[in-house]
Design a protein around this motif. Structure first.
Motif, short mmCIF file in Angstrom:
data_model
loop_
_atom_site.label_atom_id
_atom_site.label_comp_id
_atom_site.label_asym_id
_atom_site.label_seq_id
_atom_site.Cartn_x
_atom_site.Cartn_y
_atom_site.Cartn_z
N ARG A 162 0.28 -48.22 -12.96
CA ARG A 162 1.49 -47.41 -12.80
C ARG A 162 2.75 -48.27 -12.93
O ARG A 162 3.76 -47.80 -13.46
CB ARG A 162 1.48 -46.70 -11.45
N ARG A 163 2.69 -49.46 -12.44
CA ARG A 163 3.87 -50.33 -12.52
C ARG A 163 4.17 -50.75 -13.95
O ARG A 163 5.24 -51.32 -14.22
CB ARG A 163 3.68 -51.55 -11.62
N ARG A 164 3.28 -50.48 -14.87
CA ARG A 164 3.48 -50.81 -16.27
C ARG A 164 3.81 -49.60 -17.13
O ARG A 164 3.84 -49.68 -18.34
CB ARG A 164 2.24 -51.54 -16.81
N VAL A 165 4.07 -48.47 -16.48
CA VAL A 165 4.54 -47.26 -17.16
C VAL A 165 6.06 -47.31 -17.23
O VAL A 165 6.74 -47.70 -16.28
CB VAL A 165 4.06 -46.00 -16.40
N ASP A 166 6.62 -46.92 -18.37
CA ASP A 166 8.07 -47.03 -18.57
C ASP A 166 8.85 -46.00 -17.77
O ASP A 166 9.92 -46.31 -17.23
CB ASP A 166 8.40 -46.85 -20.06
N ALA A 167 8.34 -44.77 -17.68
CA ALA A 167 9.09 -43.71 -16.98
C ALA A 167 8.12 -42.70 -16.40
O ALA A 167 7.03 -42.48 -16.93
CB ALA A 167 10.06 -43.03 -17.95
N PHE A 168 8.55 -42.09 -15.29
CA PHE A 168 7.76 -41.06 -14.63
C PHE A 168 8.56 -39.76 -14.58
O PHE A 168 9.76 -39.77 -14.31
CB PHE A 168 7.40 -41.47 -13.20
N GLU A 169 7.87 -38.66 -14.83
CA GLU A 169 8.42 -37.34 -14.58
C GLU A 169 7.60 -36.71 -13.46
O GLU A 169 6.37 -36.63 -13.55
CB GLU A 169 8.33 -36.45 -15.83
#
Length: 401
Positions: A162-169
């Motif tokens: 998760r810490r390597r995901v660019d953006a969260f919706e």
């Protein structure tokens, strides 16, 4: 040059699945903003790996469907195998489009998609957007009541990716809090609630009530999925007590799938409490179904708060009908309903508060019966009817209800 987005989810309409229904709507919204969208999802029908893009606004939507069979959610091993195979097939179908995309958005449904798409993106290096519907493996841990060694390790690995995901919706504030609690920076989180999947045209006629639901003070409807995240014990106990106490009780309409829906039906029939069970209606008939009820029931177990937001709440609010929520005030269900429903039309009760729920059902019964009388009698006939109490705790003694 137009930007390209690959959008990955689970079941696409006409197969039942709230995630896919919202994904279709969201994909069209991206297209309206000028994106060329490739929407990739599952179907129980034949696979379709190439389709003619539909022009939407200044962009387009191409739908890629991957055939998969359904599975029994109660069987953990078969569910795990199904999930792994489904994630691999979805990524295989989306891979070509992903190579030429500017961004890749995935919903996390099927579960654990993060563990497949994030490692792949190490090589593709696309902007990765995680639109979280339900949190996994947190939902599985909440279902089991503990993590254990293997699930604990999976959870730590999930945090890593998760810490390597660019953006969260996320769908609401409770989900945003969950992400912040594990160290996701606020600037990477965007609150983007689901809209109602249906519209209520002026003058739309409700579905006719089945004969089994006639003769009571009104109708309580539970529609959609009733699964592990949803409380059932509180309603079973409270409605059983309420039904034996009332001279003209609200009737219960169960229009749902899921293991707990089957349990609710079994329990009521074994107790001699009437229940009407129907099959899920097509999406185009959902507005008429929701309008046929007087009161919508929504439930959520406390361990799932912030991990699951029952999507049905949006359509229930849009219907303009009363809403009864069994769940925590920390959930965004409470936030949305308390803001979107008139004061007298919404009530929340804690999970396990059987006495409070019995009182609320009696209050709703009187209010609904009174409302119906107003159509044929003078308004002053309703003077002296107790109002439905404020959301949260009762503000009157139980005996007054």
């Amino acid at each position: 040059m137009k930007k390209r987005l690959v959008y990955i989810c689970d079941w696409l309409p006409p197969d039942f699945g709230a995630v896919g229904q919202y994904a279709m709507m969201d994909a069209r919204a991206w297209a309206s903003d000028g994106w060329m969208v490739s929407l990739v999802g599952l179907t129980t029908g034949p696979s379709i790996y190439s389709s003619q893009p539909e022009l939407v606004g200044t962009g387009s939507v191409e739908v890629i469907r991957v055939h998969r069979r359904t599975y029994q959610k109660q069987r953990f091993l078969s569910r795990l195998v199904w999930t792994v195979v489904s994630n691999i097939l979805l990524l295989a179908a989306a891979f070509r489009a992903m190579r030429g995309a500017d961004a890749v958005l995935f919903t996390g449904s099927p579960p654990l998609m993060l563990h497949f798409i994030a490692p792949l993106n190490v090589f593709l290096r696309k902007r990765l957007i995680y639109r979280i519907m339900d949190f996994h493996p947190e939902c599985l841990i909440a279902e089991r009541g503990r993590s254990g060694l293997l699930l604990g390790a999976l959870l730590r690995l999930t945090y890593f990716w998760r810490r390597r995901v660019d953006a969260f919706e996320v769908l609401g504030l409770d989900q945003a809090r969950r992400l912040k609690d594990i160290g996701i920076e606020e600037e990477r989180i965007r609150i983007k609630p689901n809209p109602s999947p249906v519209t209520f045209a002026p003058g739309l006629a409700p579905l006719p009530l089945p004969d089994e639901l006639r003769g009571g003070s009104g109708v309580i409807l539970y529609s959609g999925n009733w699964g592990v995240a949803h409380d059932d014990n509180t309603f079973i106990q409270a409605y059983s007590e309420y039904y034996t106490q009332s001279n003209c009780p609200l009737r219960f309409w169960l229009n749902a799938t899921g293991g707990k829906a089957d349990r609710v039906e079994r329990e009521f029939r074994s107790r001699g409490v009437p229940i009407y069970r129907s099959s899920l209606v097509p999406l185009e008939e959902l507005p008429r179904l929701l309008l046929a009820a007087d009161l919508h029931l929504v439930t959520l177990r406390d361990p799932f708060v912030g991990y699951v937001v029952p999507s049905k709440i949006h359509a229930c609010i849009e219907s303009g009908k009363r809403i009864l929520f069994i769940g925590s005030q920390e959930s965004d269900v409470h936030l949305l309903a308390s803001r979107g429903v008139p004061f007298s039309g919404y009530y929340r009760v804690d999970v396990g508060d059987v006495e409070g729920l019995v009182g609320a059902l009696h209050a709703f019964e009187r209010a609904i019966a009174c409302e119906r009388e107003v159509h044929v009698l003078r308004v002053d006939r309703c003077v002296g009817v107790d109002p439905i109490p404020a959301t949260g705790s009762f503000t009157v003694e139980h005996g007054q209800l």
